[in-house]
Design an enzyme around this catalytic site. Structure first.
Site, PDB file in Angstrom:
ATOM      1  N   ARG A  72      -3.923  -1.615   8.018  1.00  0.00           N
ATOM      2  CA  ARG A  72      -3.296  -1.433   6.711  1.00  0.00           C
ATOM      3  C   ARG A  72      -2.841  -2.813   6.234  1.00  0.00           C
ATOM      4  NH1 ARG A  72      -1.311   2.418  10.320  1.00  0.00           N
ATOM      5  NH2 ARG A  72      -1.751   4.593   9.764  1.00  0.00           N
ATOM      6  N   LYS A 102       3.049   2.784  11.502  1.00  0.00           N
ATOM      7  CA  LYS A 102       3.333   4.127  11.006  1.00  0.00           C
ATOM      8  C   LYS A 102       3.660   5.050  12.175  1.00  0.00           C
ATOM      9  CE  LYS A 102       1.439   7.515   7.746  1.00  0.00           C
ATOM     10  NZ  LYS A 102       0.271   7.863   6.909  1.00  0.00           N
ATOM     11  N   HIS A 145      -6.596  -0.423   1.099  1.00  0.00           N
ATOM     12  CA  HIS A 145      -6.847   0.607   2.110  1.00  0.00           C
ATOM     13  C   HIS A 145      -8.334   0.953   2.221  1.00  0.00           C
ATOM     14  CE1 HIS A 145      -4.361   2.894   4.836  1.00  0.00           C
ATOM     15  NE2 HIS A 145      -5.107   3.960   4.646  1.00  0.00           N
ATOM     16  N   ARG A 188      -9.837  -0.433   5.360  1.00  0.00           N
ATOM     17  CA  ARG A 188      -9.534   0.336   6.577  1.00  0.00           C
ATOM     18  C   ARG A 188     -10.475   1.542   6.675  1.00  0.00           C
ATOM     19  NH1 ARG A 188      -5.374   1.777  10.362  1.00  0.00           N
ATOM     20  NH2 ARG A 188      -4.802   3.970  10.305  1.00  0.00           N
ATOM     21  N   HIS A 197      -4.264   6.802  14.900  1.00  0.00           N
ATOM     22  CA  HIS A 197      -4.069   8.189  14.477  1.00  0.00           C
ATOM     23  C   HIS A 197      -3.550   9.030  15.635  1.00  0.00           C
ATOM     24  CE1 HIS A 197      -7.230   7.770  11.029  1.00  0.00           C
ATOM     25  NE2 HIS A 197      -6.048   7.295  10.690  1.00  0.00           N
ATOM     26  N   TYR A 199     -13.673  10.746   8.363  1.00  0.00           N
ATOM     27  CA  TYR A 199     -14.677   9.710   8.129  1.00  0.00           C
ATOM     28  C   TYR A 199     -16.085  10.180   8.473  1.00  0.00           C
ATOM     29  CZ  TYR A 199     -10.572   6.809   7.643  1.00  0.00           C
ATOM     30  OH  TYR A 199      -9.370   6.309   7.226  1.00  0.00           O
TER      31      TYR A 199
END
Length: 324
Positions: free
Chosen positions: A140, A165, A271, A274, A297, A306
């Site tokens: 990010r 995050k 973004h 990414r 994640h 994705y």
């Protein structure tokens, strides 16, 4: 420029102090306080201690049915309010049974390899390295700008992403192509920090580190790779320091580069790189669990979005029309 974050409400200030005591990041602090404040305003500024599960359920259902927020947004609001009730007010909300949001994430915009190359070729110096890190390491923009000298391993070609995050640390890959530019940036960052130290200043530090070691700001390891041009006041301590570059700087540079690259058919943001990293990794045969770890994640289901971007899926599935 960063500023000391002060709120007029004694109750919200109490929550802010508790969040800092528990080591939550500034991003989480601002997010939690935002949703708690919105919850209070939704209920006509009624104090949370005089409300409970009924009001919380009504608010969360309103977010889903009237605001049409995404599921993840609704979950963040829920986490914020639950923290307030459980950790601040010591009250249990029980089983809320609210309506889950139905608005799902959209399939992300992904660039083709030649499109990534075209944009990068329109950038130079620091801005080019930032975009190359977003694409080459799946970061990010905030993660790139928070990188410090100690986070870069040019021997193993790895990056350590700290307090990202979800307040997690992780490691991700680093392209060998960035060895030379990163070496130069590290040298420049250490030199700038030394110059700041000569006038009694230094880089901004995590509050816990600053409290633990008053001389940590002199350590080259804490220098930002992408320091800001000027100084600001630390958002917690109020001490004058040098923070990292602001996101608006790279966003403006990227906008110009995309225009020069003549990519008018896609909406490109920081973004997007990414998203492109994850998709291109899967296209090249990388295991989805590996990509999940590199992106940070928690759930592989988030990473699986994705696979929907690919015409021929990462597992090798082809259209039956191809066999006719």
């Amino acid at each position: 420029m960063c500023m000391v974050f002060v709120m007029a409400s004694p109750f919200l200030n109490m929550i802010r102090r508790e969040l800092r005591l528990r080591g939550y990041s500034m991003r989480t602090e601002k997010t939690y306080l935002h949703w708690i404040k919105q919850f209070i305003y939704f209920n006509n500024k009624k104090h949370p201690k005089d409300m409970g599960a009924i009001e919380v359920k009504a608010y969360l259902s309103w977010l889903a049915n009237e605001r049409h927020v995404a599921i993840n947004t609704q979950k963040v609001a829920l986490n914020s309010i639950v923290f307030m009730y459980h950790k601040i007010l010591n009250l249990s909300l029980g089983d809320l049974g609210f309506t889950l949001a139905t608005k799902q994430r959209h399939i992300p915009v992904v660039l083709e390899v030649n499109e990534v190359r075209a944009i990068i070729n329109e950038l130079a110096g620091r801005n080019r390295v930032i975009v190359e890190l977003m694409y080459g390491s799946g970061l990010r923009v905030s993660e790139v700008l928070r990188l410090r000298v100690q986070d870069v391993n040019l021997t193993r070609y790895a990056l350590t992403i700290r307090n990202s995050k979800g307040n997690k640390d992780r490691q991700t890959i680093l392209s060998s192509r960035l060895h030379e530019p990163l070496t130069k940036l590290i040298t420049q960052a250490i030199k700038l920090q030394y110059e700041d130290n000569q006038i009694g200043l230094g880089c901004s530090l995590p509050f816990a580190m600053a409290a633990q070691d008053s001389n940590a700001y002199k350590s080259p390891a804490w220098a930002f790779l992408f320091p800001s041009i000027g100084y600001c006041n630390h958002p917690v301590t109020g001490v004058k320091c040098r923070h990292h570059l602001h996101q608006t700087v790279i966003r403006k540079a990227l906008k110009v580069a995309v225009k020069k690259a003549r990519l008018f058919n896609k909406r490109v943001s920081c973004h997007t790189f990414r998203h492109s990293f994850a998709t291109h990794m899967l296209m090249s045969g990388s295991d989805i669990r590996t990509v999940q770890e590199l992106l940070g994640h928690n759930d592989v289901k988030v990473t699986q979005i994705y696979t929907h971007v690919l015409g021929k899926h990462y597992a090798g599935a082809n259209s039956p029309l191809d066999s006719l």
